[in-house]
Every structure is written in structure tokens, then in C-alpha cells.
Design an enzyme around this catalytic site. Structure first.
Site, mmCIF file in Angstrom:
data_model
loop_
_atom_site.group_PDB
_atom_site.id
_atom_site.type_symbol
_atom_site.label_atom_id
_atom_site.label_comp_id
_atom_site.label_asym_id
_atom_site.label_seq_id
_atom_site.Cartn_x
_atom_site.Cartn_y
_atom_site.Cartn_z
ATOM 1 N N CYS A 105 26.139 79.741 -30.971
ATOM 2 C CA CYS A 105 26.493 80.947 -30.212
ATOM 3 C C CYS A 105 27.476 80.617 -29.086
ATOM 4 O O CYS A 105 28.152 81.501 -28.582
ATOM 5 C CB CYS A 105 25.233 81.615 -29.662
ATOM 6 S SG CYS A 105 24.205 80.476 -28.735
ATOM 7 N N GLU A 162 18.723 86.933 -26.830
ATOM 8 C CA GLU A 162 19.810 85.944 -26.814
ATOM 9 C C GLU A 162 20.623 86.176 -28.073
ATOM 10 O O GLU A 162 20.213 85.775 -29.166
ATOM 11 C CB GLU A 162 19.234 84.522 -26.808
ATOM 12 C CG GLU A 162 18.487 84.151 -25.547
ATOM 13 C CD GLU A 162 19.415 83.984 -24.368
ATOM 14 O OE1 GLU A 162 20.623 83.788 -24.578
ATOM 15 O OE2 GLU A 162 18.930 84.069 -23.232
HETATM 16 P P1 NDP Z 1 19.297 87.282 -37.299
HETATM 17 O O1 NDP Z 1 19.458 88.282 -36.218
HETATM 18 O O2 NDP Z 1 19.603 87.674 -38.679
HETATM 19 O O3 NDP Z 1 17.799 86.706 -37.324
HETATM 20 C C1 NDP Z 1 17.163 86.155 -36.188
HETATM 21 C C2 NDP Z 1 15.663 86.166 -36.422
HETATM 22 O O4 NDP Z 1 15.170 87.517 -36.412
HETATM 23 C C3 NDP Z 1 15.242 85.599 -37.775
HETATM 24 O O5 NDP Z 1 14.022 84.910 -37.639
HETATM 25 C C4 NDP Z 1 15.089 86.849 -38.606
HETATM 26 O O6 NDP Z 1 14.307 86.671 -39.751
HETATM 27 C C5 NDP Z 1 14.425 87.775 -37.602
HETATM 28 N N1 NDP Z 1 14.500 89.195 -37.900
HETATM 29 C C6 NDP Z 1 15.289 89.858 -38.780
HETATM 30 N N2 NDP Z 1 15.074 91.191 -38.743
HETATM 31 C C7 NDP Z 1 14.121 91.389 -37.793
HETATM 32 C C8 NDP Z 1 13.479 92.546 -37.264
HETATM 33 N N3 NDP Z 1 13.773 93.781 -37.679
HETATM 34 N N4 NDP Z 1 12.564 92.383 -36.288
HETATM 35 C C9 NDP Z 1 12.262 91.153 -35.820
HETATM 36 N N5 NDP Z 1 12.827 90.015 -36.282
HETATM 37 C C10 NDP Z 1 13.763 90.125 -37.262
HETATM 38 O O7 NDP Z 1 20.163 86.036 -36.824
HETATM 39 P P2 NDP Z 1 20.494 84.721 -37.628
HETATM 40 O O8 NDP Z 1 19.233 84.013 -37.985
HETATM 41 O O9 NDP Z 1 21.457 85.060 -38.714
HETATM 42 O O10 NDP Z 1 21.229 83.855 -36.482
HETATM 43 C C11 NDP Z 1 22.597 83.948 -36.199
HETATM 44 C C12 NDP Z 1 22.846 84.758 -34.952
HETATM 45 O O11 NDP Z 1 22.094 84.230 -33.870
HETATM 46 C C13 NDP Z 1 24.286 84.694 -34.508
HETATM 47 O O12 NDP Z 1 24.774 85.976 -34.200
HETATM 48 C C14 NDP Z 1 24.246 83.860 -33.229
HETATM 49 O O13 NDP Z 1 25.267 84.134 -32.327
HETATM 50 C C15 NDP Z 1 22.892 84.194 -32.696
HETATM 51 N N6 NDP Z 1 22.444 83.140 -31.800
HETATM 52 C C16 NDP Z 1 22.369 83.388 -30.454
HETATM 53 C C17 NDP Z 1 22.031 82.383 -29.573
HETATM 54 C C18 NDP Z 1 21.915 82.629 -28.089
HETATM 55 O O14 NDP Z 1 21.287 81.807 -27.422
HETATM 56 N N7 NDP Z 1 22.466 83.685 -27.542
HETATM 57 C C19 NDP Z 1 21.746 81.027 -30.040
HETATM 58 C C20 NDP Z 1 21.839 80.894 -31.470
HETATM 59 C C21 NDP Z 1 22.168 81.919 -32.315
HETATM 60 P P3 NDP Z 1 15.055 86.286 -41.135
HETATM 61 O O15 NDP Z 1 15.820 85.019 -40.885
HETATM 62 O O16 NDP Z 1 13.936 86.097 -42.064
HETATM 63 O O17 NDP Z 1 15.960 87.436 -41.468
#
Ligand code: NDP
Length: 524
Positions: A287, A253
Site C-alpha cells: 500500500c 487501512e
Molecule cells: P480486500 O479488500 O479484497 O480484502 C481484505 C480482507 O477483507 C480479506 O481478508 C477479505 O477476504 C476480507 N473481506 C472481503 N469482503 C469482506 C466483507 N464484505 N466484510 C469483511 N471482510 C471482507 O483486499 P485485498 O486482500 O485484495 O488486499 C489488497 C488491498 O489492501 C489493496 O488495496 C491495498 O492497498 C490494501 N492494503 C492497505 C494497507 C494499509 O495499511 N493501508 C496495507 C496493505 C494492503 P477475502 O480475501 O477472502 O476476500
């Protein structure tokens, strides 16, 4: 006030070591800069142990009848709702969002999703008979088998719903869950886990591991059976690659760039209010946020003026201290992204009609911003904003609006405003997105019965809807003889010329020109 590098995804500053020398993650209040608390960072071994414990707990859980699993998940829902104010209070402080948003978009939606699946799980996970087309002497059905351990990796913008909604779906389907919340918002997810434990539910069945991105990567590498990831496109690609390497199914997502098409016959008042709510709820960090408006030239000016008027009435401030409509932004680096979009747009001819800057003083408050005269040369119209900016573009026709809406690498949500519902549906069917909503905004994530997810770079797979519960399981096809068996089937060994001729005749009779299948399809 902690600065961006202190509160952002900056390991050097957002984590520290406790007295025992263990790395811990610190969480800061975006509205005040206050330190809210810390949690231990999971090591690779911690993550592996969590998955191993989850796997053992899942074996017993999967043996329970689905009604019993649903009943226990509802026990959790009740405990969460009873303690909703505790969750809301902490979430408001940890994310900077308003109390209304923390309640309706997070706790309420989690409760609603849990209730829907608990009520329907028995029907949805019951064996599904398959009508056999030719092999009428055999009976087939699909048997749904829980996958095992599901990893739920969630972002910071809706830490509760984006952690718990998929978790509870996976649990009802018979899986265990290990959740890795964002490093920016660990405390509120930890609170939800404490409520799980306090409700007397098996602690190993739902676990939370904290840390930076590496902890998410460790979780995928620890042998989980499915990954549900919500986050940005760039991380989504890494998650997809890690899952591909291990042949583990994943739901992604990812980001959105929702267009809102205001048709010539749009109701100005409703459309304007929808743009303000859809653009500025959660400071635009959704999002599904309205990220670009394509307004027909006959309504454009009226709509823009009304939006600017409504924005001037929005109250912004620390949501922990009183009623406000817009709180603080959550993620420091996102403030810089918003500023860069505005600078780029203004340099290319956009006109600032409201907001435009970060409020001075403590807290990451960015003014709700409206930009007019935007076009697709500007990043604000083509890249995800994830902040409080609504850019307007005037269009001459419905066709132009559809073409511009589809001119994007993202495709999560889209909105159409018109008084003519048929026109709304016609447009909706031509806009390339996972969901297109006519005369409403944002609400569709909150329909547990309807599938939600993106196309193009917005993701793969769906959450919510009946298929999402089934997708938490392996669909095992079971096939059995109905009437006792022959000694051998005609196409088994030994092969000989006679059986070959019989099969050839049957193939021609069934599928050849003028064959049975063609005749039947002509008749029907
Ligand atoms: P990120 O992609 O930076 O992080 C999402 C999660 O993944 C966090 O828990 C992060 O940890 C973790 N993560 C980071 N690197 C890795 C890896 N290599 N492998 C596995 N997990 C990893 O997103 P954000 O937290 O910045 O969220 C914002 C984004 O989320 C926006 O682009 C938004 O559009 C999207 N989003 C999409 C939604 C949907 O339903 N389609 C709903 C809400 C948001 P850490 O935080 O510690 O880096």
C-alpha cells in the site's frame, strides 16, 4: 500451473469440500502453481462460536495486570522469532515474496511492534489525569478499559504483519482477537496461530477463522467490539457500512497511491535506489509502494536513466529456490490489473523503458516495469496499481509536483527527495497524506512509535503510535469530588429566578466581551 480463476479470489475454484463434506480453502504457490495446503472454511455458526469463546477468554485476560499481559505477548514474540525461518519458508511459498521481505517486513516488524507496546503499555494505559479548568473542587482522569473482542481482517500482501501487529496491540490492551486472514494466504496466518498455541497461550484469546469475504462479514456481525480492517477501498466501504450499522468503531487501512517528488537538488543515486526499492519490493504489492514519480525537469532524465539501469540488474525468480530481488506476484487478478494499466498508458503516449510483460512459463512473475512520459490522463497515475510499475512524469516546479501529488482520491503515504531538509519538510507539510517521508521510502509503517494510516479514501483511524494502543480501549472518564460534597450544587433543582441571574452573571463574567476569559487570554 493453476490459472487465475483457480488461484484467485474465485470461490468456485479456490475452495472445495473435504471427505466430511466441509468446505475448505486451498492455497496455491504463486511462483510454481503448486497446491500448498488447505484449511476449513468457517461457517456463520463457527464464527459466532469463536467470538463467544473469545469473549469468555477476554474476561480473565482483562483482569491480569498490564505487565503480565505484556509479558505473555513477549513470550509469543520470542516463540515467533525462534520459529522465524518456518514462517519465512511458508510465507515465501504462499505469497511469492522474497525471503528478505518475509523476514524484515513481516517477522521483524511484528516483533518490533510487540516489543514497543509491551515496553510502553504500562505508561500508556495508566490513568491519565485531566487538569480541570473551572471545577477545581472535582478531580478527573481517563481510565482505559479494554473494548472486549477485536476483529482483525487482513489482506494477502503482508499476511503476517497485517494480521499480527494489530492482534498483539489489541491483546496487550486487554482484548481478545478473532482474525480473518485473506483467502489467498490462509496457511501462513494459521502457522502463526499454531505458534501461539504451542507457546502455551490461551487458545481462545487469539483465534483465526478462515474463508471468503462472507466470513469477514460474519465476523463483524457476530458482535465484536472493534474492527481493524486492512484491505481495498471498495471492501473498506462495506466494512465501514457494516460497522456503522452496528455502531462498532473501526480502523480502515485502505489503498495507497504514493507519489515520490524528486526535487531539483535530489541526490540522484539515493533517489533512484529508493524508487527501485519502493516500486518493486514485494512486486509493488504494497500500500506504500512508490506508485508515481514527479521528477523536476533538471534531474528527470538522469534519474530515469539510473532507475532503468538499476532495474536491469534486478534478479527475478522463485524466492524459494535462491537469492532473488523480486519474486512472484501473489494475487492472479492483480496481474490483469497491471497489464491493463500498461496498455492504457502506452495507448495514451507513455514510453516503455523497462519490463512491461508477464514472464512466460509457470509462476506469476511480472517484469519490473518503468514507464516514462506519463500524465494524469493515464490510470497508472491516478488509480492504485498494486504491482511492479513505476510511472515517471516530468514537472517544471515544486508547486506543480505538489499539485499533482495532491490530485488523487487516495492519501496514504508520500515521499520527497531533496538535499535540503527544510525544503523537504515544507513540501511534506503541504502534501495531503497520512505520512510524508523525506529521503526514504516504505520504512515508516515499521515505526511502531509513529501513527500510520490514511486520509481521503485511504482510510480512517491509525495503527501504531501511542494512540493506537489507547484506541484499543474505551476511554472512560472518571470524575470524583476532592473535598467532600455540598448538599446540592447551585445549578441543581429547584430552579428559580435568583439562581438564573447568578448563572447569567457568571456566564457574562467568564465569557462576555471584556469578561474574565478574554482578559486572561489578552494577558497571556
Ligand atoms: P480486500 O479488500 O479484497 O480484502 C481484505 C480482507 O477483507 C480479506 O481478508 C477479505 O477476504 C476480507 N473481506 C472481503 N469482503 C469482506 C466483507 N464484505 N466484510 C469483511 N471482510 C471482507 O483486499 P485485498 O486482500 O485484495 O488486499 C489488497 C488491498 O489492501 C489493496 O488495496 C491495498 O492497498 C490494501 N492494503 C492497505 C494497507 C494499509 O495499511 N493501508 C496495507 C496493505 C494492503 P477475502 O480475501 O477472502 O476476500
Amino acid at each position: 500451473m493453476a490459472n487465475a480463476s483457480e488461484t484467485g479470489k474465485d470461490k468456485a475454484r479456490s475452495s472445495t469440500r473435504d471427505r466430511a463434506g466441509r468446505e475448505t480453502l486451498r492455497s496455491w504457490a504463486p511462483a510454481t502453481g503448486a497446491l500448498l495446503g488447505e484449511v476449513p472454511v468457517a461457517t456463520t455458526e463457527d464464527v459466532e462460536r469463536a467470538v463467544a469463546r473469545a469473549r469468555r477468554a477476554q474476561e480473565a485476560w482483562a483482569l491480569l495486570p498490564v505487565e503480565e499481559r505484556a509479558e505473555r505477548v513477549l513470550r509469543y514474540r520470542n516463540a515467533l522469532v525462534d520459529r522465524a525461518e518456518e514462517v519465512v519458508d511458508l510465507e515465501v511459498r504462499e505469497t511469492g515474496k522474497t525471503r528478505h521481505e518475509a523476514l524484515i517486513s513481516e517477522v521483524f516488524v511484528v516483533a518490533d511492534v510487540a516489543t514497543y507496546y509491551a515496553k510502553n503499555a504500562r505508561r500508556l494505559l495508566a490513568p491519565q489525569p485531566i487538569e480541570m479548568v473551572r471545577m477545581k473542587h472535582r478531580r478527573s482522569y481517563v481510565h482505559y478499559v479494554p473494548r472486549g473482542v477485536v476483529a482483525v481482517i487482513s489482506p494477502w500482501n503482508f499476511p503476517v504483519v497485517l494480521s499480527l501487529s494489530d492482534t498483539l496491540t489489541a491483546l496487550i490492551a486487554g482484548n481478545a482477537v478473532v482474525c480473518k486472514p485473506s483467502e489467498i494466504t490462509p496457511l501462513v496466518v494459521q502457522k502463526c496461530k499454531e505458534i501461539w498455541d504451542a507457546a502455551g497461550l490461551p487458545p481462545d484469546l487469539f483465534q483465526v477463522v478462515h474463508g471468503h469475504g462472507e466470513v469477514g462479514a460474519d465476523l463483524i456481525a457476530a458482535g465484536v467490539d472493534k474492527v481493524v480492517f486492512t484491505g481495498g477501498v471498495a471492501t473498506g466501504r462495506k466494512v465501514a457500512a457494516a460497522c456503522g450499522e452496528r455502531l462498532v468503531p473501526c480502523v480502515l487501512e485502505l489503498g495507497g497511491k504514493a507519489p515520490l517528488i524528486a526535487c531539483a537538488d535530489a541526490d540522484i543515486e539515493r533517489t533512484a535506489r529508493a524508487i527501485v526499492f519502493g516500486g518493486f519490493a514485494n512486486s509493488g504489492q504494497i500500500c506504500l509502494s512508490v506508485e508515481r514519480v514527479y521528477a523536476h525537469e533538471s534531474v528527470h532524465d538522469l534519474l530515469l536513466e539510473r532507475v532503468v539501469g538499476l532495474v536491469s540488474e534486478l534478479r527475478q525468480g522463485d524466492p524459494a529456490t535462491g537469492d532473488v530481488d523480486v519474486g512472484a506476484m501473489t494475487f492472479p487478478r492483480q496481474v490483469e490489473v497491471v497489464e491493463a494499466h500498461i496498455e492504457d498508458a502506452l495507448a495514451k503516449g507513455a514510453v516503455l523503458r523497462a519490463g512491461g510483460k508477464r514472464r512466460p512459463g509457470a509462476g506469476m512473475f511480472f517484469e519490473p516495469t518503468v514507464l516514462a512520459r506519463c500524465d494524469h490522463r493515464m490510470t497508472v497515475m491516478t488509480e492504485e496499481i498494486f504491482g511492479p510499475i513505476v510511472p515517471f512524469m516530468k514537472v517544471g516546479s515544486e508547486e506543480e509536483a505538489i499539485a499533482l501529488a495532491n490530485d488523487s482520491h487516495l492519501g496514504l503515504d508520500a515521499y520527497v527527495f531533496t538535499r535540503d531538509r527544510d525544503r523537504g519538510c515544507r513540501i511534506a507539510e503541504r502534501v495531503v497524506a497520512g505520512s510524508v517521508v523525506v529521503n526514504d521510502v516504505l520504512a515508516n509503517y515499521a515505526y511502531p512509535e509513529a501513527p500510520f494510516g490514511g486520509v481521503k479514501a485511504s482510510g480512517i483511524g491509525r495503527v501504531h503510535g501511542d494512540d493506537a494502543l489507547r484506541d484499543m480501549c474505551q476511554a472512560r472518564h472518571v470524575n470524583v469530588d476532592r473535598f467532600g460534597s455540598l448538599e446540592r450544587e447551585p445549578f441543581w433543582h429547584p430552579y428559580d429566578a435568583t439562581t438564573y441571574k447568578v448563572i447569567l452573571k457568571a456566564t457574562r463574567a467568564l465569557f462576555g466581551g471584556g469578561g474574565l476569559v478574554q482578559k486572561l487570554s489578552e494577558l497571556l
